[in-house]
Scaffold this active site. Structure first.
Site, PDB file in Angstrom:
ATOM      1  N   GLU A 106       0.854  -1.185   0.000  1.00  0.00           N
ATOM      2  CA  GLU A 106       0.000   0.000   0.000  1.00  0.00           C
ATOM      3  C   GLU A 106       0.892   1.237   0.000  1.00  0.00           C
ATOM      4  OE1 GLU A 106      -2.744  -0.250   3.260  1.00  0.00           O
ATOM      5  OE2 GLU A 106      -3.696  -2.072   2.476  1.00  0.00           O
ATOM      6  N   ARG A 162      34.746  -6.494 -30.992  1.00  0.00           N
ATOM      7  CA  ARG A 162      35.353  -5.163 -30.958  1.00  0.00           C
ATOM      8  C   ARG A 162      36.884  -5.263 -30.938  1.00  0.00           C
ATOM      9  NH1 ARG A 162      34.706   0.292 -31.977  1.00  0.00           N
ATOM     10  NH2 ARG A 162      35.531   1.590 -30.280  1.00  0.00           N
ATOM     11  N   GLU A 189       9.251  -7.640  -4.136  1.00  0.00           N
ATOM     12  CA  GLU A 189       9.130  -8.844  -3.295  1.00  0.00           C
ATOM     13  C   GLU A 189       9.949  -8.725  -2.001  1.00  0.00           C
ATOM     14  OE1 GLU A 189       7.251 -11.573  -4.263  1.00  0.00           O
ATOM     15  OE2 GLU A 189       6.773 -10.864  -6.270  1.00  0.00           O
ATOM     16  N   GLY A 194      31.630   0.208 -23.247  1.00  0.00           N
ATOM     17  CA  GLY A 194      32.073   1.589 -23.365  1.00  0.00           C
ATOM     18  C   GLY A 194      30.935   2.529 -23.716  1.00  0.00           C
ATOM     19  N   GLN A 235      29.888  -1.020 -18.869  1.00  0.00           N
ATOM     20  CA  GLN A 235      31.272  -0.565 -18.872  1.00  0.00           C
ATOM     21  C   GLN A 235      32.087  -1.267 -19.967  1.00  0.00           C
ATOM     22  OE1 GLN A 235      32.193   1.871 -16.875  1.00  0.00           O
ATOM     23  NE2 GLN A 235      34.338   1.956 -17.504  1.00  0.00           N
TER      24      GLN A 235
END
Length: 390
Positions: free
Chosen positions: A135, A275, A370, A346, A343
């Site tokens: 509530e 990458r 919860e 990047g 991170q």
């Protein structure tokens, strides 16, 4: 939106049926969920037809008895299904967990007649549920709730407001925890409320930092009348009903957290392998490999923790402490892992062109729902050294 392929988790499952079930869930996730996740979350779209499909596929009643339309699967299997769904889209995985939580009171505290009348539609008939405990002024302190049900013969009249209700305003039924007696936990009772009950209305959905596709809203009960045959359990038993459901629900949140964390790790692994910097993949750099190793280790530890708690539940052993530990560890781990994934990507990780920024925002709420993780630490502490002195 760039999406990298997900590496399936190698799972130890107890039966061939469970292995087939996981394969079904993965196929459904790849076909029906994952391709639409980014677009629908950005648009704040709740995939109600998808939950109907999940119901038709038997995925909304997995831990409940076949007698009433459930899948009668052990919790260790059900939770791994949740993990797979959450890895594809947290709105879906958490939605299934909340629906299962909403069915708990009827399945475990309802009479045989109540279960026979309502459970089949709830477990496999296309209905979607919600759980109404919190509530505006009683979140962590659930025993201080103020929504009241007053008895008049064979009916109850409910007045009050519930808050932070997942599926608020779109659910077909609500498991309501309301005050029927004096202050404190002994004056609380559980009810099953139809979603279209007269006097029941939902406020506008909350504007959240994540999980935009999952509606979270206040529910207003303005003279809502409920027949006594929709009371679940004994009068005054509602707080026990609520805590029992939360123990099971916390395991659902833990599994969802590991799903989110696994999705983030998969993205980071794929990106760092592709990458290139200084003439080689960035996954060649030891500092990044150490981050990936830590992420993977936390995921494996969290998965083992929630599965151990689930197996205790399946074997009829006490598991409240382990459920709190699993919820605490897995959700904290998900927050760390998704942050590290951002991170590792990047600048790209900070853009909406890659999913890790969404996963990071979604992970945050799992530390809150919860029972906040501060509450989980209190629960664990009570199991270890007893209740706090007053």
């Amino acid at each position: 939106m760039t999406e990298y392929g997900r590496q399936p988790v190698e799972r130890q499952l107890p039966t061939e049926e469970a292995r087939d079930l996981i394969a079904l869930v993965r196929e459904l996730a790849d076909r029906e969920i994952r391709p639409h996740t980014a677009e629908e979350e950005a648009a704040g779209h709740f995939p109600r037809p998808l939950f109907t499909l999940l119901s038709e596929s038997g995925l909304l009643g997995l831990p409940y008895p076949e007698e009433f339309g459930g899948g009668e699967q052990p919790y260790e299997v059900y939770l791994q299904v949740l993990e797979e769904l959450a890895a594809a889209r947290l709105t879906v995985g958490l939605g299934v967990s909340v629906h299962t939580l909403a069915c708990h009171a009827l399945a475990n505290f309802g009479t045989k007649e109540q279960r026979a009348e309502h459970l089949p539609a709830m477990l496999g008939g296309g209905l979607l549920g919600a759980y109404c405990l919190s509530e505006p002024a009683s979140g962590s302190d659930a025993a201080s709730l103020r929504t009241r049900a007053e008895r008049d013969g064979d009916t109850w009249t409910v007045n009050g407001t519930k808050a932070w209700i997942t599926h608020g305003g779109v659910a077909d039924f609500y498991t309501l925890i309301a005050r029927t007696g004096a202050d404190g936990p002994r004056g609380i009772t559980a009810f099953l409320v139809p979603g279209d009950a007269a006097g029941l209305s939902a406020a506008a959905p909350e504007r959240k930092m994540g999980m935009n596709g999952s509606p979270t809203a206040q529910l207003h009960f303005d003279g809502v009348r409920i027949s006594d045959d929709r009371r679940l359990g004994d009068e005054g038993q509602g707080f026990t009903v609520a805590l029992s459901a939360l123990d099971a629900g916390r395991l659902g949140i833990a599994a969802c957290a590991i799903g989110v964390a696994q999705a983030a790790l998969d993205e980071a692994l794929a990106y760092t392998a592709e990458r290139r910097q200084f003439g080689r993949p960035i996954s060649d750099f030891q500092g990044l490999r150490f981050m990936l190793a830590d992420m993977a280790t936390q995921i494996e530890a969290g998965r083992a923790l929630y599965l151990e708690a689930a197996r205790r539940r399946d074997n009829g052993l006490a598991y409240s402490k382990q459920a709190a530990m699993a919820k605490l560890f897995c959700t904290d781990a998900a927050m760390r892992i998704t942050t590290d994934a951002v991170q590792l990507l990047g600048g790209y990780g900070y853009t909406v062109d890659f999913p890790v920024e969404r996963l990071m925002r979604e992970a945050k709420v799992l530390q809150i729902v919860e029972g906040t993780n501060q509450i989980q630490r209190m629960v664990i502490g009570r199991h270890l050294v007893g209740p706090e002195s007053r």
